[in-house]
Design an enzyme around this catalytic site. Sequence first.
Site, short mmCIF file in Angstrom:
data_model
loop_
_atom_site.label_atom_id
_atom_site.label_comp_id
_atom_site.label_asym_id
_atom_site.label_seq_id
_atom_site.Cartn_x
_atom_site.Cartn_y
_atom_site.Cartn_z
N ARG A 109 0.81 -1.22 0.00
CA ARG A 109 0.00 0.00 0.00
C ARG A 109 0.84 1.27 0.00
NH1 ARG A 109 -4.55 -2.24 4.24
NH2 ARG A 109 -5.35 -3.77 2.76
N HIS A 151 -5.77 5.14 6.81
CA HIS A 151 -6.50 3.88 6.94
C HIS A 151 -6.08 3.08 8.17
CE1 HIS A 151 -8.55 0.26 5.63
NE2 HIS A 151 -7.42 -0.42 5.62
C1 LIG Z 1 -12.59 -0.01 6.20
C2 LIG Z 1 -11.57 -0.93 6.81
C3 LIG Z 1 -11.34 -2.18 6.25
C4 LIG Z 1 -10.38 -3.03 6.80
N1 LIG Z 1 -10.18 -4.27 6.23
C5 LIG Z 1 -9.27 -5.11 6.78
C6 LIG Z 1 -9.07 -6.41 6.23
O1 LIG Z 1 -9.72 -6.82 5.27
N2 LIG Z 1 -8.14 -7.21 6.79
C7 LIG Z 1 -7.38 -6.82 7.87
O2 LIG Z 1 -6.55 -7.58 8.34
N3 LIG Z 1 -7.58 -5.59 8.43
C8 LIG Z 1 -8.50 -4.73 7.92
N4 LIG Z 1 -8.70 -3.50 8.49
C9 LIG Z 1 -8.02 -3.17 9.76
C10 LIG Z 1 -8.70 -3.92 10.92
O3 LIG Z 1 -10.07 -3.89 10.74
C11 LIG Z 1 -8.37 -3.31 12.28
O4 LIG Z 1 -6.99 -3.13 12.42
C12 LIG Z 1 -8.85 -4.23 13.41
O5 LIG Z 1 -10.19 -4.60 13.21
C13 LIG Z 1 -8.68 -3.51 14.73
O6 LIG Z 1 -9.30 -4.25 15.74
P1 LIG Z 1 -9.17 -3.76 17.24
O7 LIG Z 1 -9.84 -4.75 18.09
O8 LIG Z 1 -7.76 -3.44 17.53
O9 LIG Z 1 -9.92 -2.35 17.29
P2 LIG Z 1 -11.40 -1.86 16.92
O10 LIG Z 1 -12.19 -2.85 16.17
O11 LIG Z 1 -11.21 -0.52 16.32
O12 LIG Z 1 -12.10 -1.72 18.34
C14 LIG Z 1 -11.78 -0.67 19.23
C15 LIG Z 1 -12.73 -0.73 20.41
O13 LIG Z 1 -12.31 0.21 21.38
C16 LIG Z 1 -13.42 1.02 21.78
N5 LIG Z 1 -12.89 2.30 22.24
C17 LIG Z 1 -12.22 3.24 21.53
N6 LIG Z 1 -11.89 4.28 22.33
C18 LIG Z 1 -12.33 3.96 23.57
C19 LIG Z 1 -12.28 4.61 24.84
N7 LIG Z 1 -11.70 5.80 24.99
N8 LIG Z 1 -12.85 4.00 25.91
C20 LIG Z 1 -13.45 2.78 25.78
N9 LIG Z 1 -13.52 2.12 24.61
C21 LIG Z 1 -12.97 2.71 23.52
C22 LIG Z 1 -14.29 1.08 20.55
O14 LIG Z 1 -15.60 1.45 20.86
C23 LIG Z 1 -14.16 -0.37 20.08
O15 LIG Z 1 -15.02 -1.20 20.83
C24 LIG Z 1 -9.64 -2.62 7.94
C25 LIG Z 1 -9.86 -1.37 8.50
C26 LIG Z 1 -10.81 -0.52 7.94
C27 LIG Z 1 -11.02 0.84 8.55
#
Ligand SMILES: Cc1cc2nc3c(=O)[nH]c(=O)nc-3n(C[C@H](O)[C@H](O)[C@H](O)COP(=O)(O)OP(=O)(O)OC[C@H]3O[C@@H](n4cnc5c(N)ncnc54)[C@H](O)[C@@H]3O)c2cc1C
Length: 541
Positions: free
Chosen positions: A281, A338
């Site tokens: 990317r 992203h």
């Molecule tokens: C459009 C898009 C498409 C993508 N496609 C892919 C893909 O195909 N393959 C891949 O590997 N990755 C992909 N990614 C990246 C991937 O989705 C993310 O890196 C991953 O899902 C992150 O998961 P996470 O659990 O770390 O965070 P998140 O799913 O972002 O969860 C964060 C959590 O923290 C909570 N939170 C935030 N701030 C606070 C706070 N201050 N207090 C309490 N709670 C809080 C939120 O409400 C949420 O529940 C994509 C990303 C995007 C944006």
Amino acid sequence: MSKVLIIGSGISGLTCAISCASRGAHVILVSPFPSERAQSVLAAGGINAVLNTGDGDSIEQHIRDTLKGGCDIAGEKAVRGLCTAAPDIVRWLESLGTVFSRDKDGEIGRRAFGGQSYPRTHYAGTATGKQIVTALVMEARRYEGLGLIERRFWTDFYGGLIKDGTCYGAMLYSEATRTIEAVTADAVVIATGGQNALFGKTTGSTQCDGYTAGKLFTQGVDLKNLEFIQYHPTAIETDQKKMLISEAARGEGGRLYYEEDGKRVYFMEDLYGPGGNLMPRDVVSRCIHEAGRQVYLDVTFLGREKILDRIPEIYELCLKYRNLDITREPIPVVPSVHFFMGGIAVDLHHRTCIRNLYAIGECASMYHGANRLGGNSLLAAVYSGKVAAYDIKDTKTGQPDWSDLIKEENDKLIQKRNSSSRFPVMYVRGMLADTVNSTLGIVRDKATLENGITDIDYYLGIAGKINYDRSELEYYNYSLEGILTLAKAVLISAGSRCESRGAHLRRDFPERSDSLSKATIISYDNGKFTTRLSGEDEYEG
Ligand SMILES: Cc1cc2nc3c(=O)[nH]c(=O)nc-3n(C[C@H](O)[C@H](O)[C@H](O)COP(=O)(O)OP(=O)(O)OC[C@H]3O[C@@H](n4cnc5c(N)ncnc54)[C@H](O)[C@@H]3O)c2cc1C
């Protein structure tokens, strides 16, 4: 039984909660909104794993591709652990009910993604995140039924309960009661995702604003590699946000071009040969930036049947938001912020530099170096959740008395709530987004980064005097200083890396420097920001 407080309920938080509960821990899982609204549900194209070695692919190749894609600054031990665990992770997700697409032999479907030597991105149409979250939520509910997972909604992180290098729990703010309370635990796991809201409109969720990283930074937690911000090459502009056109479109054969003298120039193929559209990317975004004109993504030649079968969500998205039929017309695309390779610095067990405090998922910096390969972050979200859960022990640390601190913080909040000034909070957040977008673009230089720091210092100066906006969640008010502090740390980190590598491209330092093949660590002490370079081995012990 240990008590674990997990902040954030996307894929990493859910996985960690399930893994802790399955080991008998009592888990408190906190997020403002349900998991079904976390950014994880937006994940489209798939999750990487080598399930099939028939075509010559191997776990070693997955490791090599990930290290190369990360431009040689991700730690090999960490990446090895991630890629080795990947096949079991995909099978585990399937066993929980993730409905993956199937190929003609009935195997889990896989597609090509950027920077990979073989197709190894396993997918559920272009809604992989939604499928995985649904399966994990179902599993978490089972443990909720057993009383091992306790859910808290409308609740935000306020700050860590940290004393003398040890974390004892967290201060949580309830939007329902509008108060802060101390929740103590044997371990706290931060799983709050990336930093999208700093930039305003991105492909990601505005729930992810980096506040937890910014606040914990001021409480002594080191941050790492903040300068590496991934611009996805293909998004479409809409009024609300930038909508991702998943790499799946190019994985299925989509071609990028621009027009010159009435002819199509397939610039990625001209530059890099037939596989050019699927370069990593950072490379594709940079080429679009250098093209300096409108770029299009063409999938029309795939035919309607294949488009509706393989990338149906992209078809629907373009129709809904741009009234564009991608079976007939090319898609005008722009690069968009992203993903964040940088975040909270962690070791191989996902421990931060504060005892009993962990960070997992996108908010932690570990596997992706200077540029993440598509499909590796869903994998890292699940893997890191499991790794942290495995490391958490029943510490039974004696608790300091937090009552004075909690009273003080609640009093501060009431005082701020009742103050009035001429700076509305959303206005300051808007100015912050303008600053970071204009200084932390695909190409940066010393002068603009320094201007950005001056701007942020000004916003920090007025942040204590903002007019609390009662029409918004109170969180938007109190989180402002934390996200401004984080933005400043990102700008300082970007200024300190005097080279171009992966997602960090410096106009004034266009070459990669071998002596800088290390991670940037930034620390905070009494208002002072300090950066240093660290070999990955510092975090691989
Ligand atoms: C459009 C898009 C498409 C993508 N496609 C892919 C893909 O195909 N393959 C891949 O590997 N990755 C992909 N990614 C990246 C991937 O989705 C993310 O890196 C991953 O899902 C992150 O998961 P996470 O659990 O770390 O965070 P998140 O799913 O972002 O969860 C964060 C959590 O923290 C909570 N939170 C935030 N701030 C606070 C706070 N201050 N207090 C309490 N709670 C809080 C939120 O409400 C949420 O529940 C994509 C990303 C995007 C944006």
